[in-house]
Enzyme design. Structure first.
Site, short mmCIF file in Angstrom:
data_model
loop_
_atom_site.label_atom_id
_atom_site.label_comp_id
_atom_site.label_asym_id
_atom_site.label_seq_id
_atom_site.Cartn_x
_atom_site.Cartn_y
_atom_site.Cartn_z
N ARG A 25 0.83 -1.21 0.00
CA ARG A 25 0.00 0.00 0.00
C ARG A 25 0.87 1.26 0.00
NH1 ARG A 25 -4.15 0.17 4.32
NH2 ARG A 25 -5.26 1.45 2.82
N HIS A 50 -6.55 7.87 11.83
CA HIS A 50 -6.14 6.45 11.72
C HIS A 50 -4.66 6.30 11.35
CE1 HIS A 50 -10.57 4.96 11.08
NE2 HIS A 50 -10.32 5.34 12.31
N CYS A 74 8.54 3.09 16.00
CA CYS A 74 9.36 2.01 16.56
C CYS A 74 8.73 1.54 17.86
CB CYS A 74 10.78 2.53 16.80
SG CYS A 74 11.82 1.32 17.64
N LEU A 134 -21.05 8.37 -2.49
CA LEU A 134 -21.54 7.73 -3.70
C LEU A 134 -22.98 7.25 -3.50
CD1 LEU A 134 -20.48 7.02 -6.51
CD2 LEU A 134 -19.70 4.84 -5.59
N ALA A 152 -17.18 11.51 -5.70
CA ALA A 152 -16.58 12.63 -4.97
C ALA A 152 -16.03 13.70 -5.90
CB ALA A 152 -15.48 12.10 -4.05
N1 APR Z 1 -17.01 9.00 -4.37
C1 APR Z 1 -17.64 9.12 -3.18
N2 APR Z 1 -17.86 8.08 -2.35
C2 APR Z 1 -17.40 6.88 -2.74
C3 APR Z 1 -16.72 6.68 -3.96
C4 APR Z 1 -16.54 7.81 -4.81
N3 APR Z 1 -15.94 7.73 -5.97
N4 APR Z 1 -16.42 5.36 -4.08
C5 APR Z 1 -16.87 4.76 -2.97
N5 APR Z 1 -17.47 5.68 -2.16
C6 APR Z 1 -18.10 5.47 -0.85
C7 APR Z 1 -18.81 4.14 -0.73
O1 APR Z 1 -20.14 4.26 -1.18
C8 APR Z 1 -18.73 3.88 0.77
O2 APR Z 1 -19.85 4.43 1.46
O3 APR Z 1 -17.07 5.44 0.11
C9 APR Z 1 -17.46 4.64 1.20
C10 APR Z 1 -16.29 3.73 1.56
O4 APR Z 1 -16.60 3.02 2.72
P1 APR Z 1 -15.56 1.98 3.38
O5 APR Z 1 -15.01 1.08 2.34
O6 APR Z 1 -16.24 1.37 4.54
O7 APR Z 1 -14.35 2.94 3.83
P2 APR Z 1 -14.25 3.90 5.09
O8 APR Z 1 -15.58 4.41 5.48
O9 APR Z 1 -13.18 4.88 4.77
O10 APR Z 1 -13.72 2.92 6.20
C11 APR Z 1 -13.48 3.42 7.50
O11 APR Z 1 -12.53 1.33 8.09
O12 APR Z 1 -11.20 -0.55 7.81
C12 APR Z 1 -11.27 0.71 8.31
O13 APR Z 1 -9.41 1.93 8.93
C13 APR Z 1 -10.20 1.66 7.81
O14 APR Z 1 -10.30 4.08 7.76
C14 APR Z 1 -10.99 2.88 7.38
C15 APR Z 1 -12.30 2.72 8.11
#
Ligand code: APR
Length: 238
Positions: free
Chosen positions: A59, A112, A120, A206, A223
């Protein structure tokens, strides 16, 4: 000035999706390919540190291949615009990528952690880091081998800057959530915190998130479209 002056924005992986960084829970997301318990918990790291390093090395390398998108740049422009009018924008991000800062955002809390840093376990030093880490890598500060870990908050650990996050939310005129599913706490609880204080809350995502019902305004779409559009509206009003 008619528009909101102090804005707090929570961002999640959806804001970086169009830069080419996978989200976590969407179809094809990171947690479909990896078991979070193995790669994103202290227990997983204790069990198999090499696997955890491999996951974060990949990553970290990926960061070099991506660029901030129109949504990141729009938020940096909003911060500068609000500042010029005596206002303030603070971004609280759940993302460990560095795309907000590369786009020019300044008031930014990485709750996060950050993929481009390591810490370390021996001496607690936090260091900027671009290379891969292996079990043989030594800490440049205390010289111990095998003690470095990603500067990332894992499940079961306490997110960073929680007091600062509460303080900025308390002083906000508007809370905005962008690109997050609202499924991971404490970040998912910020909207309720804001609404309890009588602060307006808006969701840009989204699709409706798990917390959609708690927001009193929303815009749905990618976004790179909805964020610049909303930022233009705010900047026109201030
Ligand atoms: N534009 C806007 N929103 C989007 C897009 C886009 N192009 N693509 C995806 N999404 C939205 C999805 O609809 C979803 O609601 O982004 C969101 C992503 O959700 P997750 O995958 O759950 O990610 P996130 O909310 O950042 O996760 C929170 O979970 O595993 C942990 O530490 C990790 O910081 C992370 C936390």
């Amino acid at each position: 000035m008619n528009g909101p002056v102090n804005i707090v924005i929570l961002t999640g992986s959806g804001i970086s999706a169009e830069s080419g960084i996978a989200t976590f829970r969407d179809t094809g997301g990171i947690w479909e390919k990896y078991d979070y318990a193995q790669v994103a918990t202290p227990e997983g790291f204790a069990e198999n540190p090499a696997l955890v390093h491999e996951f974060y090395n990949e990553r970290r390398r990926g960061l070099a291949a991506v660029e901030p998108n129109a949504a990141h740049f729009a938020l940096a422009k909003l911060e500068a615009g609000l500042k010029r009018c005596g206002g303030r924008l603070t971004i609280i991000t759940q993302n460990v990528d560095d795309l907000h800062e590369r786009a020019g955002s300044i008031r930014l809390l990485h709750m996060h952690g950050e993929l481009s840093k390591v810490t370390c376990c021996g001496c607690d030093e936090v260091l900027k880091w671009r290379e891969d880490i292996s079990l043989e890598t030594s800490c440049p500060t205390c010289k111990s081998a095998g003690t470095l870990r990603p500067y990332v908050v894992w499940f079961g650990e306490i997110p960073r800057f929680m007091d600062e996050a509460s303080d900025v939310i308390m002083g906000a005129d508007l809370f905005v959530s962008i690109g997050t599913s609202g499924s991971v706490y404490p970040a998912a609880g910020f909207v309720a915190e804001a609404r309890t204080l009588g602060i307006d809350a808006m969701e840009l995502n989204l699709e409706p998130s798990e917390n959609a019902i708690l927001f009193n305004d929303s815009r749905y779409g990618p976004a790179t479209k909805v964020v610049p559009e909303w930022v233009s509206e705010v900047l026109r009003k201030i």
